[in-house]
Design a protein around this motif. Structure first.
Motif, PDB file in Angstrom:
ATOM      1  N   CYS A  81       0.836  -1.196   0.000  1.00  0.00           N
ATOM      2  CA  CYS A  81       0.000   0.000   0.000  1.00  0.00           C
ATOM      3  C   CYS A  81       0.875   1.251   0.000  1.00  0.00           C
ATOM      4  CB  CYS A  81      -0.917   0.000   1.222  1.00  0.00           C
ATOM      5  SG  CYS A  81      -2.003   1.435   1.320  1.00  0.00           S
ATOM      6  N   THR A  82       0.487   2.227  -0.806  1.00  0.00           N
ATOM      7  CA  THR A  82       1.263   3.456  -0.904  1.00  0.00           C
ATOM      8  C   THR A  82       0.958   4.433   0.224  1.00  0.00           C
ATOM      9  OG1 THR A  82      -0.397   4.413  -2.391  1.00  0.00           O
ATOM     10  CG2 THR A  82       1.484   3.262  -3.403  1.00  0.00           C
ATOM     11  N   HIS A  83       0.055   4.074   1.111  1.00  0.00           N
ATOM     12  CA  HIS A  83      -0.244   4.941   2.251  1.00  0.00           C
ATOM     13  C   HIS A  83       0.800   4.761   3.344  1.00  0.00           C
ATOM     14  CE1 HIS A  83      -2.509   5.611   6.171  1.00  0.00           C
ATOM     15  NE2 HIS A  83      -2.343   6.813   5.661  1.00  0.00           N
ATOM     16  N   GLN A  84       0.923   3.539   3.872  1.00  0.00           N
ATOM     17  CA  GLN A  84       1.911   3.293   4.923  1.00  0.00           C
ATOM     18  C   GLN A  84       2.595   1.945   4.778  1.00  0.00           C
ATOM     19  OE1 GLN A  84       1.118   4.376   8.928  1.00  0.00           O
ATOM     20  NE2 GLN A  84       0.959   6.503   8.337  1.00  0.00           N
ATOM     21  N   GLN A  85       2.693   1.458   3.586  1.00  0.00           N
ATOM     22  CA  GLN A  85       3.463   0.283   3.216  1.00  0.00           C
ATOM     23  C   GLN A  85       3.024  -1.028   3.869  1.00  0.00           C
ATOM     24  OE1 GLN A  85       5.121   3.429   3.620  1.00  0.00           O
ATOM     25  NE2 GLN A  85       4.728   3.416   1.438  1.00  0.00           N
ATOM     26  N   CYS A  86       1.760  -1.157   4.199  1.00  0.00           N
ATOM     27  CA  CYS A  86       1.233  -2.454   4.632  1.00  0.00           C
ATOM     28  C   CYS A  86       1.008  -3.307   3.380  1.00  0.00           C
ATOM     29  CB  CYS A  86      -0.110  -2.273   5.343  1.00  0.00           C
ATOM     30  SG  CYS A  86       0.010  -1.417   6.918  1.00  0.00           S
ATOM     31  N   ALA A  87       1.075  -4.604   3.538  1.00  0.00           N
ATOM     32  CA  ALA A  87       0.797  -5.496   2.406  1.00  0.00           C
ATOM     33  C   ALA A  87      -0.714  -5.671   2.276  1.00  0.00           C
ATOM     34  CB  ALA A  87       1.474  -6.839   2.614  1.00  0.00           C
ATOM     35  N   ALA A  88      -1.277  -5.166   1.185  1.00  0.00           N
ATOM     36  CA  ALA A  88      -2.700  -5.352   0.928  1.00  0.00           C
ATOM     37  C   ALA A  88      -2.923  -6.836   0.641  1.00  0.00           C
ATOM     38  CB  ALA A  88      -3.143  -4.497  -0.252  1.00  0.00           C
ATOM     39  N   ASN A  89      -3.927  -7.425   1.266  1.00  0.00           N
ATOM     40  CA  ASN A  89      -4.061  -8.883   1.207  1.00  0.00           C
ATOM     41  C   ASN A  89      -5.457  -9.388   0.879  1.00  0.00           C
ATOM     42  OD1 ASN A  89      -5.393  -8.223   3.525  1.00  0.00           O
ATOM     43  ND2 ASN A  89      -4.138  -9.450   4.893  1.00  0.00           N
ATOM     44  N   LYS A  90      -6.315  -8.501   0.387  1.00  0.00           N
ATOM     45  CA  LYS A  90      -7.675  -8.924   0.071  1.00  0.00           C
ATOM     46  C   LYS A  90      -8.040  -8.415  -1.309  1.00  0.00           C
ATOM     47  CE  LYS A  90     -12.334  -8.809   1.973  1.00  0.00           C
ATOM     48  NZ  LYS A  90     -13.176  -8.239   3.023  1.00  0.00           N
ATOM     49  N   LEU A  91      -8.562  -9.305  -2.131  1.00  0.00           N
ATOM     50  CA  LEU A  91      -8.955  -8.946  -3.484  1.00  0.00           C
ATOM     51  C   LEU A  91     -10.442  -9.223  -3.637  1.00  0.00           C
ATOM     52  CD1 LEU A  91      -7.846  -8.002  -6.268  1.00  0.00           C
ATOM     53  CD2 LEU A  91      -7.569 -10.413  -6.829  1.00  0.00           C
ATOM     54  N   GLU A  92     -11.194  -8.182  -3.983  1.00  0.00           N
ATOM     55  CA  GLU A  92     -12.625  -8.317  -4.269  1.00  0.00           C
ATOM     56  C   GLU A  92     -12.833  -7.870  -5.706  1.00  0.00           C
ATOM     57  OE1 GLU A  92     -14.945  -6.196  -1.380  1.00  0.00           O
ATOM     58  OE2 GLU A  92     -14.407  -7.587   0.224  1.00  0.00           O
ATOM     59  N   GLY A  93     -13.030  -8.823  -6.602  1.00  0.00           N
ATOM     60  CA  GLY A  93     -13.129  -8.497  -8.025  1.00  0.00           C
ATOM     61  C   GLY A  93     -11.789  -7.976  -8.512  1.00  0.00           C
TER      62      GLY A  93
END
Length: 141
Positions: A83-95
């Motif tokens: 994530c470009t906000h605070q570098q957390c790994a985005a881990n959920k995909l909906e569509g």
């Protein structure tokens, strides 16, 4: 002699127990180039079969911090899931929406654009190609 009361043993122990937890929380949301850079592929990575990503669809490869989308014309796009906000790994995909668990930012994986704040910058695009029926992302060797 001090006018302040001396803290109880329980108060001191509670503070000592919570200090590492607070540090972990700060580290998880820390922004920094080192954290994001470590998550990017440094060599080509074979992600899976080319057929796993349908036209107009997307697939999350969380173990590699990569998401791949395929536009309506069949072109593949790959992005880092950091994530470009605070570098957390985005881990959920909906569509075709990639969702960050830390603060709820959402990204369109067909374009990489941030579509729900707090993130405002797009995901980092990665080189991607289909090779021998497999999806390969990351720098060219």
């Amino acid at each position: 002699m001090s006018a302040r009361p001396t803290p109880s043993r329980r108060t001191v122990l509670r503070g000592a127990a919570l200090t590492p937890v607070a540090g972990l929380g700060a580290a998880a949301c820390s922004s920094g180039p080192d954290r994001a850079t470590r998550a990017l592929p440094t060599a080509p990575i074979e992600l899976g079969a080319e057929g796993e990503v349908a036209e107009g669809g997307a697939k999350l490869y969380a173990e590699h911090n990569v998401v791949v989308g395929r536009s309506g014309d069949g072109a593949l796009k790959a992005y880092s899931t950091i994530c470009t906000h605070q570098q957390c790994a985005a881990n959920k995909l909906e569509g075709t929406r990639l969702i960050c668990p830390c603060h709820g930012s959402e990204f369109d994986v067909l374009t990489g654009e941030a579509v729900v704040p707090p993130a405002t910058r797009p995901l980092q695009e990665l080189p991607v190609r289909a090779e021998g029926g497999k999806i390969v992302a990351g720098p060219v060797a």
